[in-house]
Design a protein around this motif. Structure first.
Motif, mmCIF file in Angstrom:
data_model
loop_
_atom_site.group_PDB
_atom_site.id
_atom_site.type_symbol
_atom_site.label_atom_id
_atom_site.label_comp_id
_atom_site.label_asym_id
_atom_site.label_seq_id
_atom_site.Cartn_x
_atom_site.Cartn_y
_atom_site.Cartn_z
ATOM 1 N N PHE A 1 0.858 -1.418 0.005
ATOM 2 C CA PHE A 1 -0.069 0.051 0.063
ATOM 3 C C PHE A 1 0.770 1.063 0.086
ATOM 4 C CE2 PHE A 1 -1.442 3.345 3.003
ATOM 5 C CZ PHE A 1 -2.622 3.602 2.406
ATOM 6 N N ARG A 2 1.740 1.185 0.978
ATOM 7 C CA ARG A 2 2.891 2.416 1.107
ATOM 8 C C ARG A 2 3.599 2.702 -0.287
ATOM 9 N NH1 ARG A 2 7.782 4.046 5.185
ATOM 10 N NH2 ARG A 2 8.462 2.292 3.903
ATOM 11 N N ALA A 3 4.015 1.503 -0.695
ATOM 12 C CA ALA A 3 4.661 1.608 -2.058
ATOM 13 C C ALA A 3 4.005 2.378 -3.330
ATOM 14 C CB ALA A 3 5.263 0.393 -2.440
ATOM 15 N N GLN A 4 2.720 1.766 -3.240
ATOM 16 C CA GLN A 4 1.649 2.368 -4.165
ATOM 17 C C GLN A 4 1.504 3.689 -4.056
ATOM 18 O OE1 GLN A 4 -2.215 0.566 -3.903
ATOM 19 N NE2 GLN A 4 -2.259 0.039 -6.205
ATOM 20 N N TRP A 5 1.119 4.397 -3.091
ATOM 21 C CA TRP A 5 0.847 5.567 -2.645
ATOM 22 C C TRP A 5 2.006 6.553 -2.860
ATOM 23 C CZ3 TRP A 5 -2.977 8.604 -2.803
ATOM 24 C CH2 TRP A 5 -4.119 8.044 -2.852
ATOM 25 N N LEU A 6 3.358 6.138 -2.592
ATOM 26 C CA LEU A 6 4.528 6.847 -3.144
ATOM 27 C C LEU A 6 4.422 7.152 -4.546
ATOM 28 C CD1 LEU A 6 7.206 4.864 -0.902
ATOM 29 C CD2 LEU A 6 6.699 7.491 -0.910
ATOM 30 N N GLU A 7 3.930 6.360 -5.342
ATOM 31 C CA GLU A 7 3.866 6.731 -6.862
ATOM 32 C C GLU A 7 2.547 7.419 -7.113
ATOM 33 O OE1 GLU A 7 6.167 5.537 -8.881
ATOM 34 O OE2 GLU A 7 7.082 4.571 -7.292
ATOM 35 N N ARG A 8 1.555 7.133 -6.387
ATOM 36 C CA ARG A 8 0.385 7.981 -6.709
ATOM 37 C C ARG A 8 0.486 9.419 -6.049
ATOM 38 N NH1 ARG A 8 -4.167 3.763 -4.056
ATOM 39 N NH2 ARG A 8 -4.635 2.490 -5.694
ATOM 40 N N GLY A 9 1.304 9.578 -5.096
ATOM 41 C CA GLY A 9 1.423 10.953 -4.512
ATOM 42 C C GLY A 9 2.084 11.766 -5.564
#
Lengths: 82, 302
Positions: free
Chosen positions: B179-187
């Motif tokens: 989840f965190r890795a995905q949001w690093l990209e999304r952010g």
């Protein structure tokens, strides 16, 4: 000094393994010491040995094992005699 | 030669902020709030097909929950407690006399059961824990709240009361880290779409005191916190607009949160500082949102 440190580790580190059975080089974080517990241990050591850790020693490495703590204390002039 | 007015001054002069006389406490205009709403919606859109459970808590939280959360161990300097008058008639007279004389009138103010919410996700964990173990797919929540941090400042991007929108993931370590890795990209994609300069960096929370130095060093060594930074008042000290936090089992242990497999749950959250992103936009693209670049307007208003 090692035994005195071990006693303080048992009191403050909150490990989920018996500190008596933990080797001097055993990783305290891996043994369940949380970051908050490491702060308690740091403060406990400061009080017991009447020292103040300088800022550059306030890192996880310093408190990662009984022998690491002994080494830091040794560097602060807390000798075997104490 | 006159100095360039500060960003705070410019925001107030443009009518976007309304000065209340207290640093870090501002009214907001309709134009500012429109931008906040658009950023908020863009953040939710960035979650794509994620199935989140939306939960909203008021900006005050249960004091008992706050005390158990561990916040005071780490950030006593930032916490705000709510006090109220708990005296009798005579005390009331005394209070009014003190007030009229310009003296300290707080003697009979007592702590209430309410503490100002320091981060949107804090009230969530005990509520989820009370439901029992997580489902096999874990949990994913969407929270937004005004938050309070006692750090009065003239920097408009460091307010005492501001809104934070968070996505919170609960599950096993793999689920939470993915989840965190995905949001690093999304952010990063979101901020890029707003045509703001940014960088991503390892970070630490502002832990209190000497013990806090050790906490901060540990947090960095374990790469538990990343921030997406946008230069607002300075290039050298850019402002964190997003944070991506892996709490490991801190809240799991604190609240006895369990995975479906019976293990202690791990948690992570991504938070966006809505006012900070809005201020970054006004600072970067100008104080009139109608004049912002077409791409930015499209990203926000569609």
């Amino acid at each position: 000094m090692i035994e005195r440190i071990r006693k303080l580790v048992a009191e403050f580190a909150g490990t989920n393994v018996d500190v008596g059975k933990l080797g001097d080089d055993g990783d305290l974080y891996r043994a369940g010491m949380t970051s908050h517990a490491s702060v308690q241990l740091m403060l406990g050591l400061e009080e017991a040995f009447d020292i103040e850790f300088p800022e550059d020693l306030l890192t996880p490495d310093t408190f990662s094992s009984i022998s690491a703590i002994a080494k830091a204390l040794d560097g602060l002039g807390v000798g075997v005699a104490s | 030669m006159s100095e360039t007015p500060s960003l705070l001054r410019r925001l107030i002069d443009a009518g976007l902020f309304i000065d209340t006389g207290a640093p870090g406490l501002y009214g907001r205009s309709g134009a500012f709030e429109d931008v906040i709403d658009r950023i908020d919606a863009a953040f939710v859109r960035a979650a794509g097909d994620d199935v989140t459970e939306v939960v909203r808590f008021p900006p005050g939280m249960n004091r008992g929950v706050f005390e158990k959360s561990g916040y005071l161990k780490s950030f006593p300097q930032l916490a705000g407690t709510v006090h109220a008058f708990c005296g009798a008639h005579g005390d009331h007279m005394e209070l009014l006399e003190h007030l009229a004389a310009g003296e300290d009138w707080m003697a009979k103010q007592q702590p209430t059961e309410v503490v100002l919410t320091p981060a949107a996700c804090y009230p969530l964990y005990p509520v989820v824990a009370a439901r029992g173990p997580l489902a096999p797919e874990g949990g994913l929540f969407d929270l937004q709240s005004y938050c309070f941090r006692h750090e009065p400042s003239e920097d408009p991007a460091r307010m005492q009361m501001f809104r934070m929108h968070e996505m919170v993931r609960l599950g096993d370590p793999d689920q939470v880290l993915a989840f965190r890795a995905q949001w690093l990209e999304r952010g990063q994609a979101l901020v890029a779409s707003l045509e703001l300069p940014f960088s991503l960096d390892l970070a630490n929370d502002p832990f209190f005191g000497r013990g806090g130095k050790l906490m901060a060093a540990g947090q960095r060594a374990q790469q538990l916190k990343f921030e997406l930074l946008v230069p607002i008042h300075s290039e050298e000290h850019p402002t964190a607009c997003f944070s991506f936090n892996y709490h490991q089992d801190h809240f799991g242990l604190t609240w006895d949160l369990k995975t479906a497999a019976g293990e202690v749950a791990h948690t992570a959250c991504v938070g966006i500082g809505l006012e900070r992103v809005a201020i970054a936009l006004f600072n970067q693209h100008g104080l009139n949102a109608a004049d912002w670049p077409a791409g930015v307007r499209k990203a926000l208003w569609g």
